[in-house]
Each structure stands twice: as structure tokens, then as C-alpha cells.
Write a protein that holds these residues in place. Structure first.
Motif, PDB file in Angstrom:
ATOM      1  N   TYR A 167      26.565 -28.176  15.751  1.00 33.84           N
ATOM      2  CA  TYR A 167      27.437 -29.508  15.725  1.00 33.84           C
ATOM      3  C   TYR A 167      27.564 -29.769  17.562  1.00 33.84           C
ATOM      4  O   TYR A 167      28.141 -29.159  18.104  1.00 33.84           O
ATOM      5  N   CYS A 168      26.591 -30.922  17.702  1.00 34.84           N
ATOM      6  CA  CYS A 168      26.587 -31.194  19.481  1.00 34.84           C
ATOM      7  C   CYS A 168      27.272 -32.520  19.610  1.00 34.84           C
ATOM      8  O   CYS A 168      27.358 -32.591  20.847  1.00 34.84           O
ATOM      9  N   LYS A 169      27.388 -33.309  18.716  1.00 36.62           N
ATOM     10  CA  LYS A 169      28.068 -34.788  18.907  1.00 36.62           C
ATOM     11  C   LYS A 169      28.474 -35.102  17.710  1.00 36.62           C
ATOM     12  O   LYS A 169      28.040 -34.807  16.650  1.00 36.62           O
ATOM     13  N   ASN A 170      29.308 -36.483  17.698  1.00 35.13           N
ATOM     14  CA  ASN A 170      29.563 -37.293  16.569  1.00 35.13           C
ATOM     15  C   ASN A 170      28.923 -38.666  16.986  1.00 35.13           C
ATOM     16  O   ASN A 170      29.619 -39.489  17.247  1.00 35.13           O
ATOM     17  N   THR A 171      27.783 -38.999  16.354  1.00 33.86           N
ATOM     18  CA  THR A 171      27.118 -40.159  16.596  1.00 33.86           C
ATOM     19  C   THR A 171      27.993 -41.184  15.870  1.00 33.86           C
ATOM     20  O   THR A 171      27.681 -42.610  16.112  1.00 33.86           O
ATOM     21  N   ARG A 198      36.102 -45.089  21.229  1.00 30.72           N
ATOM     22  CA  ARG A 198      35.780 -44.096  22.550  1.00 30.72           C
ATOM     23  C   ARG A 198      36.398 -42.961  22.529  1.00 30.72           C
ATOM     24  O   ARG A 198      37.553 -42.849  23.269  1.00 30.72           O
ATOM     25  N   LYS A 199      36.085 -42.105  21.800  1.00 36.10           N
ATOM     26  CA  LYS A 199      36.481 -40.632  21.654  1.00 36.10           C
ATOM     27  C   LYS A 199      35.402 -39.982  22.139  1.00 36.10           C
ATOM     28  O   LYS A 199      34.105 -39.732  21.749  1.00 36.10           O
ATOM     29  N   ILE A 200      35.999 -38.831  22.800  1.00 35.23           N
ATOM     30  CA  ILE A 200      34.959 -37.590  23.254  1.00 35.23           C
ATOM     31  C   ILE A 200      35.713 -36.144  22.983  1.00 35.23           C
ATOM     32  O   ILE A 200      37.014 -36.460  23.144  1.00 35.23           O
ATOM     33  N   ALA A 201      34.975 -35.265  23.253  1.00 33.68           N
ATOM     34  CA  ALA A 201      35.811 -33.836  23.424  1.00 33.68           C
ATOM     35  C   ALA A 201      35.205 -33.187  24.456  1.00 33.68           C
ATOM     36  O   ALA A 201      34.181 -33.089  24.837  1.00 33.68           O
ATOM     37  N   ILE A 202      36.149 -32.738  25.582  1.00 33.42           N
ATOM     38  CA  ILE A 202      36.211 -31.888  26.331  1.00 33.42           C
ATOM     39  C   ILE A 202      36.141 -30.451  26.040  1.00 33.42           C
ATOM     40  O   ILE A 202      36.998 -30.104  25.301  1.00 33.42           O
ATOM     41  N   THR A 203      35.233 -29.642  26.208  1.00 33.54           N
ATOM     42  CA  THR A 203      35.147 -28.201  25.995  1.00 33.54           C
ATOM     43  C   THR A 203      35.254 -27.306  27.155  1.00 33.54           C
ATOM     44  O   THR A 203      34.543 -27.640  28.227  1.00 33.54           O
ATOM     45  N   PHE A 204      36.060 -26.073  27.091  1.00 35.62           N
ATOM     46  CA  PHE A 204      35.937 -25.143  28.106  1.00 35.62           C
ATOM     47  C   PHE A 204      35.451 -23.877  27.831  1.00 35.62           C
ATOM     48  O   PHE A 204      36.076 -23.353  26.781  1.00 35.62           O
ATOM     49  N   ASP A 205      34.649 -23.345  28.353  1.00 36.58           N
ATOM     50  CA  ASP A 205      34.085 -22.068  27.790  1.00 36.58           C
ATOM     51  C   ASP A 205      34.638 -20.967  29.038  1.00 36.58           C
ATOM     52  O   ASP A 205      34.636 -21.184  30.062  1.00 36.58           O
ATOM     53  N   HIS A 218      31.440 -19.055  10.392  1.00 34.01           N
ATOM     54  CA  HIS A 218      31.802 -19.879  11.575  1.00 34.01           C
ATOM     55  C   HIS A 218      30.910 -21.275  11.634  1.00 34.01           C
ATOM     56  O   HIS A 218      29.740 -21.381  11.347  1.00 34.01           O
ATOM     57  N   TYR A 219      31.447 -22.406  12.157  1.00 35.01           N
ATOM     58  CA  TYR A 219      30.914 -23.559  12.642  1.00 35.01           C
ATOM     59  C   TYR A 219      30.191 -23.290  14.039  1.00 35.01           C
ATOM     60  O   TYR A 219      31.023 -23.005  14.832  1.00 35.01           O
ATOM     61  N   VAL A 220      29.042 -23.544  14.331  1.00 32.90           N
ATOM     62  CA  VAL A 220      28.594 -23.358  15.488  1.00 32.90           C
ATOM     63  C   VAL A 220      28.436 -24.682  16.159  1.00 32.90           C
ATOM     64  O   VAL A 220      27.935 -25.672  16.049  1.00 32.90           O
ATOM     65  N   ILE A 221      29.500 -24.635  17.409  1.00 30.81           N
ATOM     66  CA  ILE A 221      29.560 -25.995  18.070  1.00 30.81           C
ATOM     67  C   ILE A 221      28.757 -25.942  19.430  1.00 30.81           C
ATOM     68  O   ILE A 221      28.981 -24.870  20.197  1.00 30.81           O
ATOM     69  N   GLY A 222      28.107 -26.728  19.672  1.00 35.26           N
ATOM     70  CA  GLY A 222      27.383 -27.124  20.877  1.00 35.26           C
ATOM     71  C   GLY A 222      27.924 -27.991  21.837  1.00 35.26           C
ATOM     72  O   GLY A 222      29.289 -28.171  21.927  1.00 35.26           O
ATOM     73  N   TRP A 223      27.084 -28.885  22.361  1.00 32.49           N
ATOM     74  CA  TRP A 223      27.348 -29.841  23.139  1.00 32.49           C
ATOM     75  C   TRP A 223      26.189 -30.819  23.485  1.00 32.49           C
ATOM     76  O   TRP A 223      25.136 -30.485  23.198  1.00 32.49           O
ATOM     77  N   ASN A 224      26.480 -32.278  23.911  1.00 25.58           N
ATOM     78  CA  ASN A 224      25.280 -32.984  24.122  1.00 25.58           C
ATOM     79  C   ASN A 224      25.350 -33.318  25.836  1.00 25.58           C
ATOM     80  O   ASN A 224      24.442 -33.727  26.117  1.00 25.58           O
ATOM     81  N   ILE A 225      26.723 -33.012  26.386  1.00 20.89           N
ATOM     82  CA  ILE A 225      26.686 -33.077  27.758  1.00 20.89           C
ATOM     83  C   ILE A 225      26.996 -31.784  28.512  1.00 20.89           C
ATOM     84  O   ILE A 225      27.892 -31.242  28.618  1.00 20.89           O
ATOM     85  N   ARG A 226      25.933 -31.154  29.046  1.00 16.78           N
ATOM     86  CA  ARG A 226      26.125 -29.942  29.882  1.00 16.78           C
ATOM     87  C   ARG A 226      26.498 -30.359  31.288  1.00 16.78           C
ATOM     88  O   ARG A 226      25.518 -30.747  32.000  1.00 16.78           O
ATOM     89  N   SER A 256      30.667 -37.918  22.384  1.00 13.52           N
ATOM     90  CA  SER A 256      30.141 -36.842  23.151  1.00 13.52           C
ATOM     91  C   SER A 256      30.918 -35.631  22.986  1.00 13.52           C
ATOM     92  O   SER A 256      32.129 -35.717  23.167  1.00 13.52           O
ATOM     93  N   ILE A 257      30.036 -34.621  23.210  1.00 14.03           N
ATOM     94  CA  ILE A 257      31.128 -33.076  23.842  1.00 14.03           C
ATOM     95  C   ILE A 257      30.497 -32.760  24.872  1.00 14.03           C
ATOM     96  O   ILE A 257      29.361 -32.528  25.155  1.00 14.03           O
ATOM     97  N   ILE A 258      31.622 -32.459  25.858  1.00 13.26           N
ATOM     98  CA  ILE A 258      31.147 -32.149  27.051  1.00 13.26           C
ATOM     99  C   ILE A 258      31.564 -30.781  27.550  1.00 13.26           C
ATOM    100  O   ILE A 258      32.561 -30.174  26.982  1.00 13.26           O
ATOM    101  N   LEU A 259      30.513 -30.131  28.046  1.00 10.39           N
ATOM    102  CA  LEU A 259      30.777 -28.561  28.210  1.00 10.39           C
ATOM    103  C   LEU A 259      31.156 -28.400  29.990  1.00 10.39           C
ATOM    104  O   LEU A 259      30.492 -28.619  30.686  1.00 10.39           O
ATOM    105  N   LEU A 260      32.005 -27.577  29.713  1.00  9.44           N
ATOM    106  CA  LEU A 260      32.831 -27.380  31.245  1.00  9.44           C
ATOM    107  C   LEU A 260      33.180 -25.985  31.035  1.00  9.44           C
ATOM    108  O   LEU A 260      33.080 -25.307  30.017  1.00  9.44           O
TER     109      LEU A 260
END
Ligand SMILES: [Zn+2]
Length: 247
Positions: A48-52, A57-64, A172-180, A204-208
Motif C-alpha cells: 500500500y503506497c498511496k490512496n488515489t 486534501r489528506k496525506i500521511a506522514i510516516t517516520f521510520d 501484516h499489511y505491507v505499507i510503502g510510500w509514494n514520496i521518498r 500521498s504517503i511521505i517517508l521520513l
């Protein structure tokens, strides 16, 4: 591989140049390599890398790679800007900073599994060993949150048949990103922010990474940018409408 077999059979009847045998093998190596290295391809596992389908205007910020002492600064900024985020935590880091891990949960953010060791060799782990990485970390998440995590993010975005097998077993659900953001690679804060800004679209899903002061600084500017453009930062489960924890 079927193609090679067909070519061998065919070679009994017609002359086939030797390189014709190499071509499909080479293609397979390239496709598998790209499929393993780039999470958005979903080559080995559904990711799952984004929700088209998102209309607002919703986005998800993720922190690894947390929790780390920097996470505290990230939490302060998120609170200040009324934003929610998702933290993919490393099991060994949860053991080092259980209080910071609990603070993430107390603030209403989502947590997910990012393996126990985050070893550079995880891509070479057998399925059983990889499954243990996921299970130990799930045990730690459950210990502090009381919930069984359903979100997993592969270290380095790498997937392969062994990881696919392990994830199938753990559910598990595998969660990716579309903005690296490339925040562990790019040095300039402005360049980092512009990179995200250019790619920003609803869903969008942002990877930080909550591992450096640089990312904290970029986050501060990003949150202002989101507010100016009327974007709302939500958790990955909210963005994708899938559960982050077992009911
Ligand atoms: Zn990572």
C-alpha cells in the motif's frame, strides 16, 4: 524460466543463437531486481503506497527507524500543528526508548512494525528468521500498547519471496510510500522540502526518518506548507481505511 525451456525444445528443430537463451534469463534478473528494490511495484507482495481514491486534501506522514531522542521533537511539532502521523518502529529501538514509544501512542499516532534488528542483511534472511523479526517486534508493540500491530514497513523498501512468505504468515499489511524524501541521503534542508513539495498530491504517503535534527527542521517547514495548502496530515490507517491493529 518456461521461456528458456521452450527455447531448448525448439532448438532441436531450428537453429537458435546462443544469446537467445541468455535474453529471457537476463530479463528475469532485471525484473526481479527492480521488483525487489522498488516497493511501489508490489512485485512480491501487495503493498500500500498511496490512496488515489482520496478526494479531500489528506496525506500521511510516516517516520521510520525510531523511536530515538529526536522522536520527542517530532512529537512536539506534530502536536503544535495538530497533525497525526505513523511511526514504523524498530524493535531494538523500542527496547532502548520505551518511554518515547509510549509517548507516540499517548499522542494518538499510529505505530507499525519495522523489524527487530533493521539489519542491512534482512533482505537475505530466510523466511523463518524474518518472521521472528516481525514477531518479536509485534510482541514489544503489544507489551506497550496492548494492541497487535498489523502494519509492516520493510527496511530499505526491499521485498523478496522470503519476506513475502513471512508477511503472509504474520498477516501484516505491507505499507510503502509514494514520496521518498531521501532525508537520510540529501543534506540540504531546502532541497529536501522542495523534493516533497514537488511530489505532493492528495492521498500521498511521505517517508521520513525520526533520526536527525535535519528531518525535524524539514518537518517544521513541511507542516507549515501543508497548512498553507489546506492539507490535513492523518495516520496511514485513516488515509487507506485499513486497520492498523488487530480488533
Ligand atoms: Zn528503516
Amino acid at each position: 524460466m518456461l521461456v528458456v525451456l521452450l527455447l531448448i525444445i525448439l532448438s532441436f528443430f531450428v537453429a537458435i543463437a546462443w544469446w537467445m537463451f541468455l535474453l529471457p534469463v537476463l530479463l528475469w534478473v532485471i525484473i526481479t531486481g527492480v521488483g525487489s528494490a522498488f516497493i511501489f511495484t508490489g512485485y512480491h507482495i501487495k503493498t500500500y503506497c498511496k490512496n488515489t481514491a482520496v478526494k479531500d486534501r489528506k496525506i500521511a506522514i510516516t517516520f521510520d527507524d525510531g523511536p530515538t531522542p529526536e522522536t520527542t521533537k517530532v512529537l512536539d511539532l506534530l502536536k503544535k500543528h495538530n497533525a497525526k502521523a505513523t511511526f514504523f518502529c524498530i524493535g531494538s529501538q523500542i527496547e532502548k526508548h520505551p518511554d518515547i514509544f509510549k509517548a507516540i501512542l499517548d499522542d494518538g499516532h499510529t505505530v507499525g512494525n519495522h523489524t527487530y534488528s533493521h539489519s542491512p542483511k534482512v533482505g537475505f534472511f530466510p523466511a523463518q528468521k524474518f518472521r521472528e523479526e516481525l514477531e518479536i517486534t509485534n510482541g514489544l508493540i503489544e507489551k506497550y500498547s496492548g494492541k497487535k500491530s498489523l502494519f509492516f514497513r520493510p527496511p530499505f523498501g526491499v521485498t523478496n519471496p522470503n519476506i513475502a512468505k513471512a508477511v503472509k504468515a504474520t498477516g501484516h499489511y505491507v505499507i510503502g510510500w509514494n514520496i521518498r524524501s531521501l532525508d537520510t541521503v540529501i543534506k540540504g534542508e531546502n532541497r529536501l522540502l522542495n523534493r516533497i513539495k514537488k511530489r505532493l498530491t492528495p492521498g500521498s504517503i511521505i517517508l521520513l526518518h525520526d533520526t536527525s535534527q535535519k528531518t525535524v527542521n524539514v518537518l517544521e517547514q513541511l507542516l507549515v506548507l501543508l497548512e498553507q495548502n489546506k492539507y490535513e496530515a492523518v495516520t496511514v490507517n485513516q488515509l487507506l481505511n485499513i486497520p492498523a491493529y488487530e480488533e
